[in-house]
Design a protein around this motif. Structure first.
Motif, PDB file in Angstrom:
ATOM      1  N   GLU A 117    -103.383  22.558 -24.461  1.00  0.00           N
ATOM      2  CA  GLU A 117    -101.856  22.238 -24.319  1.00  0.00           C
ATOM      3  C   GLU A 117    -101.486  20.825 -23.595  1.00  0.00           C
ATOM      4  O   GLU A 117    -100.823  20.050 -23.621  1.00  0.00           O
ATOM      5  CB  GLU A 117    -101.160  23.390 -23.889  1.00  0.00           C
ATOM      6  N   ARG A 118    -102.811  20.898 -22.451  1.00  0.00           N
ATOM      7  CA  ARG A 118    -102.661  19.549 -21.675  1.00  0.00           C
ATOM      8  C   ARG A 118    -103.523  18.682 -22.032  1.00  0.00           C
ATOM      9  O   ARG A 118    -103.457  17.584 -21.459  1.00  0.00           O
ATOM     10  CB  ARG A 118    -102.887  20.381 -20.020  1.00  0.00           C
ATOM     11  N   GLY A 119    -104.519  18.859 -22.721  1.00  0.00           N
ATOM     12  CA  GLY A 119    -105.503  17.828 -23.369  1.00  0.00           C
ATOM     13  C   GLY A 119    -106.559  17.431 -22.449  1.00  0.00           C
ATOM     14  O   GLY A 119    -107.438  16.687 -22.587  1.00  0.00           O
ATOM     15  N   VAL A 120    -106.634  18.544 -21.173  1.00  0.00           N
ATOM     16  CA  VAL A 120    -107.904  18.455 -20.361  1.00  0.00           C
ATOM     17  C   VAL A 120    -108.111  19.647 -19.702  1.00  0.00           C
ATOM     18  O   VAL A 120    -107.347  20.511 -19.694  1.00  0.00           O
ATOM     19  CB  VAL A 120    -107.327  17.492 -19.287  1.00  0.00           C
ATOM     20  N   ILE A 121    -109.108  19.894 -19.404  1.00  0.00           N
ATOM     21  CA  ILE A 121    -109.589  21.077 -18.647  1.00  0.00           C
ATOM     22  C   ILE A 121    -109.784  20.713 -17.144  1.00  0.00           C
ATOM     23  O   ILE A 121    -110.052  19.712 -16.596  1.00  0.00           O
ATOM     24  CB  ILE A 121    -111.119  21.590 -19.117  1.00  0.00           C
ATOM     25  N   VAL A 161    -124.450  35.211 -31.474  1.00  0.00           N
ATOM     26  CA  VAL A 161    -124.507  33.833 -31.437  1.00  0.00           C
ATOM     27  C   VAL A 161    -123.391  33.469 -32.308  1.00  0.00           C
ATOM     28  O   VAL A 161    -123.566  33.778 -33.748  1.00  0.00           O
ATOM     29  CB  VAL A 161    -125.660  33.419 -31.633  1.00  0.00           C
ATOM     30  N   GLY A 162    -122.526  32.697 -32.153  1.00  0.00           N
ATOM     31  CA  GLY A 162    -121.520  32.312 -33.158  1.00  0.00           C
ATOM     32  C   GLY A 162    -120.803  30.878 -32.898  1.00  0.00           C
ATOM     33  O   GLY A 162    -121.114  30.362 -31.853  1.00  0.00           O
ATOM     34  N   PRO A 163    -119.901  30.457 -33.617  1.00  0.00           N
ATOM     35  CA  PRO A 163    -119.268  29.306 -33.371  1.00  0.00           C
ATOM     36  C   PRO A 163    -118.236  29.271 -31.913  1.00  0.00           C
ATOM     37  O   PRO A 163    -117.858  30.385 -31.694  1.00  0.00           O
ATOM     38  CB  PRO A 163    -118.185  29.023 -34.792  1.00  0.00           C
ATOM     39  N   SER A 164    -118.084  28.344 -31.399  1.00  0.00           N
ATOM     40  CA  SER A 164    -117.467  28.522 -29.914  1.00  0.00           C
ATOM     41  C   SER A 164    -116.212  27.881 -30.305  1.00  0.00           C
ATOM     42  O   SER A 164    -115.696  26.881 -31.358  1.00  0.00           O
ATOM     43  CB  SER A 164    -118.219  27.465 -29.003  1.00  0.00           C
ATOM     44  N   LYS A 165    -115.153  28.477 -29.291  1.00  0.00           N
ATOM     45  CA  LYS A 165    -113.630  27.971 -29.569  1.00  0.00           C
ATOM     46  C   LYS A 165    -113.525  26.743 -29.006  1.00  0.00           C
ATOM     47  O   LYS A 165    -112.394  26.140 -28.728  1.00  0.00           O
ATOM     48  CB  LYS A 165    -113.036  29.139 -28.815  1.00  0.00           C
ATOM     49  N   PHE A 166    -114.690  26.079 -28.535  1.00  0.00           N
ATOM     50  CA  PHE A 166    -114.816  24.524 -27.911  1.00  0.00           C
ATOM     51  C   PHE A 166    -113.901  23.768 -29.025  1.00  0.00           C
ATOM     52  O   PHE A 166    -113.362  22.567 -28.870  1.00  0.00           O
ATOM     53  CB  PHE A 166    -116.126  24.066 -27.621  1.00  0.00           C
ATOM     54  N   SER A 167    -114.486  24.334 -30.162  1.00  0.00           N
ATOM     55  CA  SER A 167    -113.759  23.267 -31.467  1.00  0.00           C
ATOM     56  C   SER A 167    -112.422  22.982 -31.413  1.00  0.00           C
ATOM     57  O   SER A 167    -111.836  22.042 -31.815  1.00  0.00           O
ATOM     58  CB  SER A 167    -114.336  23.800 -32.962  1.00  0.00           C
ATOM     59  N   LEU A 168    -111.564  24.113 -30.792  1.00  0.00           N
ATOM     60  CA  LEU A 168    -110.248  24.273 -31.120  1.00  0.00           C
ATOM     61  C   LEU A 168    -109.764  23.210 -29.935  1.00  0.00           C
ATOM     62  O   LEU A 168    -108.758  22.415 -30.392  1.00  0.00           O
ATOM     63  CB  LEU A 168    -109.483  25.430 -30.495  1.00  0.00           C
ATOM     64  N   PHE A 169    -110.440  22.921 -28.810  1.00  0.00           N
ATOM     65  CA  PHE A 169    -110.074  22.091 -27.895  1.00  0.00           C
ATOM     66  C   PHE A 169    -110.319  20.761 -28.107  1.00  0.00           C
ATOM     67  O   PHE A 169    -109.283  19.633 -28.119  1.00  0.00           O
ATOM     68  CB  PHE A 169    -110.767  22.383 -26.523  1.00  0.00           C
ATOM     69  N   PHE A 170    -111.418  20.253 -28.838  1.00  0.00           N
ATOM     70  CA  PHE A 170    -111.569  19.118 -29.188  1.00  0.00           C
ATOM     71  C   PHE A 170    -111.092  18.500 -30.501  1.00  0.00           C
ATOM     72  O   PHE A 170    -110.884  17.430 -31.042  1.00  0.00           O
ATOM     73  CB  PHE A 170    -113.244  18.779 -29.481  1.00  0.00           C
TER      74      PHE A 170
END
Length: 345
Positions: A106-110, A335-344
């Motif tokens: 939502e903010r575009g940054v961690i 072992v599976g896909p990471s939700k990091f993909s949603l952030f990027f």
């Protein structure tokens, strides 16, 4: 919810089997392939370097949960040391990272703020679960977990800690010697200032700090201590581990082991070193200890989780993903896909 129930939920104590691969080292050349309670990922890639994970079970039901999430130019690591059962630590493993990605997207940054928000959202969710299920599972109200997480992105290390797990940085000094820097404070009632804070926060509870076979370790709240560090070229790796490791291995000993040996299997080597020391304290050999069944083994050592995150400086500012975005859960086949993909995305 009553204050006593919240205290039980947040109480932090020290209180799926998979065969591990084997590695040799010059100080301990015992085989550990027959220890079904020891799990490891020898060496995996993240976009900023390598990482190694290992977990050994001591409790009847493993209470340590952990994860490493790899993303585009970023890596996330979480160590969740449960007590009173696996419910709290497993819940954190299933939800905290998702909350972090949702808040940060939502903010575009961690940021420190989004990380604190992820802790708060996870706490609220678990307390809701406790209220909903405690009639059928009353013991869930006594489950809790320490929580240690770290994020590396754009040359910055962000750490949040609640409890007595620990993050230790290995850096080279001017004499080209590896030195340890503890990045977190052990948040437990063994410290006088923590006991004073507990008493001030709970003036109506004279038993908020209890002496019973040594100090128990209640966590004050679900508000983590957060730390941000801009990484330097001298910073080589970070060790994230539950207190089961630090009971037996000092900060400096740990970074020297990591620095001295090859990267593959290094997390398992740290776990084995702790088990060796634990065995010697009880007058046993390591080969005998690894034959002890889960549950009984808790008399010798705690569940131990270790993740070593290596930092390759030339990759710190690279945004292009060089490895798959994966989620690896400790002590399981998950072992599976990471939700990091949603952030990027």
């Amino acid at each position: 919810m009553s204050s006593s129930l919240v205290k039980m939920v947040l109480f932090c104590l020290r209180p799926v089997r998979r065969y591990a691969l084997m590695i040799k080292d010059d100080e301990d050349d015992s085989d550990d392939h027959d220890d079904s309670l020891l799990w490891s990922r020898e060496l995996e890639r993240h976009s900023l370097g390598d990482f190694s994970m290992a977990v050994v079970q001591a409790n009847e039901v493993i209470e340590d949960h952990s994860e490493v999430e790899t993303g585009k130019g970023a890596v996330f690591v979480g160590v969740y040391d449960g007590h009173g059962g696996p419910e709290a630590s497993r819940y954190i493993s299933d939800h905290l990272f998702a909350h972090l990605i949702r808040n940060s997207r939502e903010r575009g940054v961690i940021t420190e703020e989004t990380l604190r928000g992820a802790f708060s959202a996870t706490e609220r969710g678990f307390l809701t679960l406790v209220r909903r299920t405690r009639g059928l599972k009353p013991l869930i109200a006594a489950a809790g977990s320490c929580c240690l997480v770290g994020v590396i992105r754009k040359g910055t290390l962000l750490i949040a800690n609640l409890g007595d797990s620990r993050a230790v940085l290995g850096s080279m000094n001017r004499s080209n010697k590896i030195v340890a820097e503890q990045l977190t404070s052990d948040h437990n009632a063994a410290q006088e200032e923590v006991r004073q804070e507990l008493r001030s926060l709970h003036p109506d509870d004279p038993r908020i700090v209890v002496h019973k076979q040594g100090l128990q370790r209640p966590v004050l709240s679900a508000e983590p201590c957060v730390y941000t560090r801009v990484l330097q070229t001298s910073d080589k790796f970070v060790i994230f581990a539950s207190d089961g490791l630090w009971e037996h291995v000092s900060n400096q000993q740990a970074v020297e082991i990591v620095h001295k040996h090859p990267r593959p299997g290094i997390a398992r080597m740290l776990v084995r070193r702790a088990m060796n020391i634990a065995a010697k304290k009880k007058g046993m050999m390591y080969d005998d200890l690894k034959k002890v069944e889960r549950g009984v083994r808790r008399f010798f050592h705690d569940d131990i989780t270790v993740a070593v995150i290596f930092i390759d400086n030339e990759l710190l500012m690279v945004e292009k993903a060089t490895v798959p975005e994966l989620s690896i859960k400790g002590f399981s086949h998950t072992v599976g896909p990471s939700k990091f993909s949603l952030f990027f995305s």
